[in-house]
Design a protein around this motif. Sequence first.
Motif, PDB file in Angstrom:
ATOM      1  N   TYR A  46       0.805  -1.402  -0.173  1.00 15.25           N
ATOM      2  CA  TYR A  46       0.136   0.037   0.167  1.00 15.25           C
ATOM      3  C   TYR A  46       1.035   1.291   0.012  1.00 15.25           C
ATOM      4  CZ  TYR A  46      -4.074   3.031   1.311  1.00 15.25           C
ATOM      5  OH  TYR A  46      -5.064   3.523   1.035  1.00 15.25           O
ATOM      6  N   THR A  57      -1.750   0.588  -4.885  1.00 15.08           N
ATOM      7  CA  THR A  57      -1.380  -0.708  -4.199  1.00 15.08           C
ATOM      8  C   THR A  57      -1.080  -1.587  -5.238  1.00 15.08           C
ATOM      9  OG1 THR A  57      -3.767  -1.520  -4.857  1.00 15.08           O
ATOM     10  CG2 THR A  57      -3.548  -0.489  -2.619  1.00 15.08           C
ATOM     11  N   THR A  59      -0.837  -6.015  -6.035  1.00 20.53           N
ATOM     12  CA  THR A  59      -1.878  -6.930  -6.113  1.00 20.53           C
ATOM     13  C   THR A  59      -1.090  -8.390  -6.028  1.00 20.53           C
ATOM     14  OG1 THR A  59      -3.429  -5.768  -7.177  1.00 20.53           O
ATOM     15  CG2 THR A  59      -3.594  -7.948  -7.096  1.00 20.53           C
ATOM     16  N   ALA A  72      -5.581  -7.725  -2.941  1.00 21.75           N
ATOM     17  CA  ALA A  72      -5.387  -6.264  -2.968  1.00 21.75           C
ATOM     18  C   ALA A  72      -5.871  -5.816  -1.719  1.00 21.75           C
ATOM     19  CB  ALA A  72      -5.771  -5.980  -4.162  1.00 21.75           C
ATOM     20  N   PRO A  73      -4.897  -4.852  -1.439  1.00 20.30           N
ATOM     21  CA  PRO A  73      -5.374  -4.102  -0.042  1.00 20.30           C
ATOM     22  C   PRO A  73      -6.396  -2.924  -0.394  1.00 20.30           C
ATOM     23  CG  PRO A  73      -3.338  -3.332  -0.934  1.00 20.30           C
ATOM     24  CD  PRO A  73      -3.772  -4.564  -1.723  1.00 20.30           C
ATOM     25  N   LYS A  74      -7.619  -2.773   0.469  1.00 19.63           N
ATOM     26  CA  LYS A  74      -8.486  -1.714   0.191  1.00 19.63           C
ATOM     27  C   LYS A  74      -8.181  -0.544   1.078  1.00 19.63           C
ATOM     28  CE  LYS A  74     -12.450  -3.845   0.921  1.00 19.63           C
ATOM     29  NZ  LYS A  74     -13.959  -4.146   0.844  1.00 19.63           N
ATOM     30  N   ALA A  75      -7.990  -0.911   2.281  1.00 21.83           N
ATOM     31  CA  ALA A  75      -7.985   0.281   3.169  1.00 21.83           C
ATOM     32  C   ALA A  75      -6.724  -0.382   4.591  1.00 21.83           C
ATOM     33  CB  ALA A  75      -9.296   0.553   3.953  1.00 21.83           C
ATOM     34  N   SER A  84      -7.711  -3.984   5.638  1.00 21.05           N
ATOM     35  CA  SER A  84      -8.860  -4.433   5.033  1.00 21.05           C
ATOM     36  C   SER A  84      -8.250  -5.027   3.383  1.00 21.05           C
ATOM     37  CB  SER A  84      -9.879  -3.422   4.940  1.00 21.05           C
ATOM     38  OG  SER A  84     -11.035  -3.935   4.051  1.00 21.05           O
ATOM     39  N   VAL A  85      -8.479  -6.229   3.178  1.00 14.67           N
ATOM     40  CA  VAL A  85      -8.134  -6.721   1.726  1.00 14.67           C
ATOM     41  C   VAL A  85      -9.353  -7.126   0.751  1.00 14.67           C
ATOM     42  CG1 VAL A  85      -6.102  -7.477   2.649  1.00 14.67           C
ATOM     43  CG2 VAL A  85      -7.701  -8.955   2.572  1.00 14.67           C
ATOM     44  N   TYR A  86      -9.207  -7.070  -0.327  1.00 14.68           N
ATOM     45  CA  TYR A  86      -9.940  -7.577  -1.262  1.00 14.68           C
ATOM     46  C   TYR A  86      -9.559  -8.992  -1.866  1.00 14.68           C
ATOM     47  CZ  TYR A  86     -12.342  -7.893  -5.892  1.00 14.68           C
ATOM     48  OH  TYR A  86     -13.086  -8.280  -6.975  1.00 14.68           O
ATOM     49  N   ARG A  88     -10.315 -12.073  -4.497  1.00 15.13           N
ATOM     50  CA  ARG A  88     -11.383 -12.714  -5.533  1.00 15.13           C
ATOM     51  C   ARG A  88     -10.665 -13.876  -6.336  1.00 15.13           C
ATOM     52  NH1 ARG A  88     -13.926  -9.617 -10.902  1.00 15.13           N
ATOM     53  NH2 ARG A  88     -15.017 -11.478 -11.495  1.00 15.13           N
TER      54      ARG A  88
END
Length: 144
Positions: A46, A57, A59, A72-75, A84-86, A88
């Motif tokens: 990040y 960011t 991935t 990937a990091p979101k926040a 917070s990670v995304y 998928r």
Amino acid sequence: MVSVTGMDSTFEGSQYKEYPGSSYATYVDFDIYRNGAYFDSGQIKYITDFKWGQTYTTTYVNRGVFEELFIAPKALNETSGEVSVYMRTVPFITFIWGGLFIMLAGIASLVLVDYSVDGSSANTLPKIKGKRNKGTEGRKGGKK
């Protein structure tokens, strides 16, 4: 499931204004578990860019035969140590790439078969000399 194993932050790049670096990067290390068993380890990043006033960011991607996993990091909250990670999973992505390559091979083979060795098209129709267009016959000024 993703389990964060470590988080480290540092300034990167040359000094910018009052900052010791032009960007501030936080590295997040993690382990991935699939069906309760260890699967893989990875790292995402990040980045806060002071010069351009943006965040970026990186991935994590794990490409498999039957699926691709993206993380990937979101926040990011460094004071509490929370990230917070995304995550998928894209199933059957290999079949999409395989289909694309088969389609390109088919197009290339059609182009190669269509032209003869001398470079002229093999599918040109022969020209008929001495014939007039039927659409002009019977019209004013045309041949009757």
